[in-house]
Design a protein around this motif. Structure first.
Motif, PDB file in Angstrom:
ATOM      1  N   ASP A   1       0.860  -1.188   0.000  1.00 31.99           N
ATOM      2  CA  ASP A   1       0.000   0.000   0.000  1.00 31.99           C
ATOM      3  C   ASP A   1       0.893   1.234   0.000  1.00 31.99           C
ATOM      4  O   ASP A   1       1.667   1.451   0.943  1.00 31.99           O
ATOM      5  CB  ASP A   1      -0.887  -0.022   1.251  1.00 31.99           C
ATOM      6  N   MET A   2       0.807   2.021  -1.058  1.00 30.96           N
ATOM      7  CA  MET A   2       1.615   3.237  -1.146  1.00 30.96           C
ATOM      8  C   MET A   2       1.172   4.245  -0.084  1.00 30.96           C
ATOM      9  O   MET A   2      -0.014   4.359   0.218  1.00 30.96           O
ATOM     10  CB  MET A   2       1.503   3.857  -2.537  1.00 30.96           C
TER      11      MET A   2
ATOM     12  N   LEU B   1      -5.602  -3.452  -6.599  1.00 26.86           N
ATOM     13  CA  LEU B   1      -6.882  -3.026  -6.038  1.00 26.86           C
ATOM     14  C   LEU B   1      -7.215  -1.617  -6.497  1.00 26.86           C
ATOM     15  O   LEU B   1      -8.378  -1.237  -6.581  1.00 26.86           O
ATOM     16  CB  LEU B   1      -6.840  -3.075  -4.508  1.00 26.86           C
ATOM     17  N   SER B   2      -6.189  -0.836  -6.746  1.00 26.05           N
ATOM     18  CA  SER B   2      -6.320   0.539  -7.210  1.00 26.05           C
ATOM     19  C   SER B   2      -4.945   0.950  -7.716  1.00 26.05           C
ATOM     20  O   SER B   2      -4.034   0.119  -7.800  1.00 26.05           O
ATOM     21  CB  SER B   2      -6.779   1.453  -6.060  1.00 26.05           C
ATOM     22  N   LEU B   3      -4.759   2.215  -8.021  1.00 24.83           N
ATOM     23  CA  LEU B   3      -3.454   2.673  -8.500  1.00 24.83           C
ATOM     24  C   LEU B   3      -2.374   2.557  -7.434  1.00 24.83           C
ATOM     25  O   LEU B   3      -1.190   2.462  -7.751  1.00 24.83           O
ATOM     26  CB  LEU B   3      -3.544   4.136  -8.971  1.00 24.83           C
TER      27      LEU B   3
ATOM     28  N   LEU C   1      -5.593 -10.986   6.152  1.00 24.03           N
ATOM     29  CA  LEU C   1      -4.578 -10.676   7.157  1.00 24.03           C
ATOM     30  C   LEU C   1      -3.497  -9.745   6.607  1.00 24.03           C
ATOM     31  O   LEU C   1      -3.028  -8.838   7.301  1.00 24.03           O
ATOM     32  CB  LEU C   1      -3.944 -11.965   7.677  1.00 24.03           C
ATOM     33  N   ALA C   2      -3.109  -9.950   5.343  1.00 23.01           N
ATOM     34  CA  ALA C   2      -2.095  -9.082   4.740  1.00 23.01           C
ATOM     35  C   ALA C   2      -2.605  -7.649   4.650  1.00 23.01           C
ATOM     36  O   ALA C   2      -1.865  -6.694   4.914  1.00 23.01           O
ATOM     37  CB  ALA C   2      -1.726  -9.610   3.353  1.00 23.01           C
ATOM     38  N   LYS C   3      -3.877  -7.487   4.301  1.00 26.13           N
ATOM     39  CA  LYS C   3      -4.482  -6.150   4.202  1.00 26.13           C
ATOM     40  C   LYS C   3      -4.509  -5.471   5.568  1.00 26.13           C
ATOM     41  O   LYS C   3      -4.144  -4.293   5.704  1.00 26.13           O
ATOM     42  CB  LYS C   3      -5.897  -6.288   3.647  1.00 26.13           C
TER      43      LYS C   3
ATOM     44  N   ARG D   1     -13.515  -6.437 -13.214  1.00 30.60           N
ATOM     45  CA  ARG D   1     -14.066  -5.133 -12.870  1.00 30.60           C
ATOM     46  C   ARG D   1     -15.556  -5.260 -12.586  1.00 30.60           C
ATOM     47  O   ARG D   1     -16.292  -5.892 -13.333  1.00 30.60           O
ATOM     48  CB  ARG D   1     -13.841  -4.176 -14.046  1.00 30.60           C
ATOM     49  N   LYS D   2     -16.000  -4.675 -11.460  1.00 33.15           N
ATOM     50  CA  LYS D   2     -17.391  -4.802 -11.044  1.00 33.15           C
ATOM     51  C   LYS D   2     -18.260  -3.646 -11.539  1.00 33.15           C
ATOM     52  O   LYS D   2     -19.470  -3.802 -11.662  1.00 33.15           O
ATOM     53  CB  LYS D   2     -17.465  -4.867  -9.508  1.00 33.15           C
TER      54      LYS D   2
END
Length: 360
Positions: free
Chosen positions: A14-15, A105-107, A153-155, A245-246
């Motif tokens: 996660d940036m 998950l995103s940019l 768990l990683a998140k 993509r949802k």
């Protein structure tokens, strides 16, 4: 976890304050200063805030007006999504040096499955550190990481030592960690659900674990099954390299509030043109059209309609948007309008994922 646990090695990268950090990278005058990407002190919503701004309580999804009140010296910067996407692509190139099992998950965040990796490195923690070091050395941006046996768990772990840190939850630590974890920090448990849990005397994973599956399903519906499993360290969702993509959406915040439905239709027509471009570019069609309305008091309303055919062209979905606009009386002047497609033709059933056993 069972006596013979089956697990994988999952990293969530996660940036740190990504959009704001990119702006500070490209403009040295912004470094060390409170920066908000998006919005303004009069209009709009903050998309991202630098850590200098977060110290004052400024955060994403906050109105620009409130953000300025919290931090009078806040500097607003217009978002440059093309630039963020450019850098995001470079970050993913680093990921792919280690594994092809990358799920963006995103940019600014992604899951990586490094159970078997291109470096032959048995330590997921060392891989995460190496990736974070490379992001800094090559792009001068900071990232945090969480490492554990599954995506959930990683998140959760990636948020523990932010910014510029990482946390590993090893197999033997999973159950003690989850039992002590506040339900507020469970990924997937929002504020409303957390408040409901608190009212039921559920404050930690241990409290949650005391509830039977039947009780949790009765209290939380289908989510009850999810809560029952995750607090026991069970989460079999695999890292999906080709993430489905949802939905696809386009929206616009206005400089001045709009109260006339005629003017709204004009704005929606422009938004529809942009949405059509995105649908065609992604080679996607959808069946569910949703109209999003955000009022001047920041309350939000959505109106949806599902049809039998997949469509993507403006001429086909704009009449539905118009129908949704006139479906009910608007309760206030409007500051944002958006149109989205759901129920896309890209959605399909997920395959069953069988976990394999490896040394962590």
């Amino acid at each position: 976890m069972s006596e013979n646990p089956q697990y994988r090695k999952i990293i969530h990268v996660d940036m740190d304050a990504f959009y704001a950090s990119v702006e500070q990278l490209d403009n040295p005058d912004l470094r060390g200063k409170p920066v908000a990407v998006g919005g303004s002190e009069k209009r709009g919503v903050v998309s991202a805030a630098s850590y200098e701004a977060r110290k004052f309580g400024v955060k994403s999804a906050m109105s620009g007006l409130l953000a300025k009140q919290k931090c009078p010296q806040l500097i607003f910067v217009r978002p440059r999504y093309d630039r963020y996407k450019e850098i995001s692509t470079k970050i993913r190139e680093i990921f792919y040096d280690y594994t092809d099992l990358v799920e963006p998950l995103s940019l600014d965040e992604a899951y990586l499955d490094v159970t078997e990796n291109k470096k032959g490195n048995p330590s997921a923690s060392m891989i995460a550190q190496e990736i974070r070091d490379r992001i800094w050395d090559e792009l001068e941006l900071r990232a945090s990481a969480g490492i554990s046996v599954n995506k959930f768990l990683a998140k959760v772990a990636s948020d523990i030592n932010k910014p510029n840190g990482q946390k590993t939850i090893s197999p033997e630590e999973v159950i003690p960690f989850l039992e002590e974890l506040s339900v507020n920090k469970f990924y997937g448990v929002g504020k409303v659900t957390a408040a409901k849990m608190h009212n039921l005397g559920i404050f930690t994973g241990m409290d949650l674990k005391k509830k039977t599956l039947e009780e949790l399903v009765k209290l939380f519906g289908k989510s009850g099954n999810f809560y029952y499993n995750i607090v026991r360290g069970i989460h079999h969702s695999k890292v999906k390299p080709n993430r489905i993509r949802k939905s696809i959406a386009a929206e616009r915040t206005f400089f001045e509030n709009i109260s006339s439905e005629i003017f709204m239709l004009e704005k929606l027509d422009k938004i529809a043109e942009e949405l059509e471009r995105r649908m065609i570019k992604s080679k996607t069609k959808g069946k569910t059209i949703t109209l999003k309305i955000k009022y001047s008091d920041f309350t939000q309303q959505t109106r949806s309609k599902t049809i039998t055919e997949f469509i993507q062209k403006k001429d086909d979905f704009m009449p539905i948007v118009k129908e949704l606009l006139y479906q009910d009386t608007l309760k206030n002047s409007v500051r944002l309008l958006g149109i989205s497609f759901g129920n896309l033709d890209t959605e399909k059933k997920e395959p069953v994922w069988v976990q394999l056993k490896f040394d962590f």
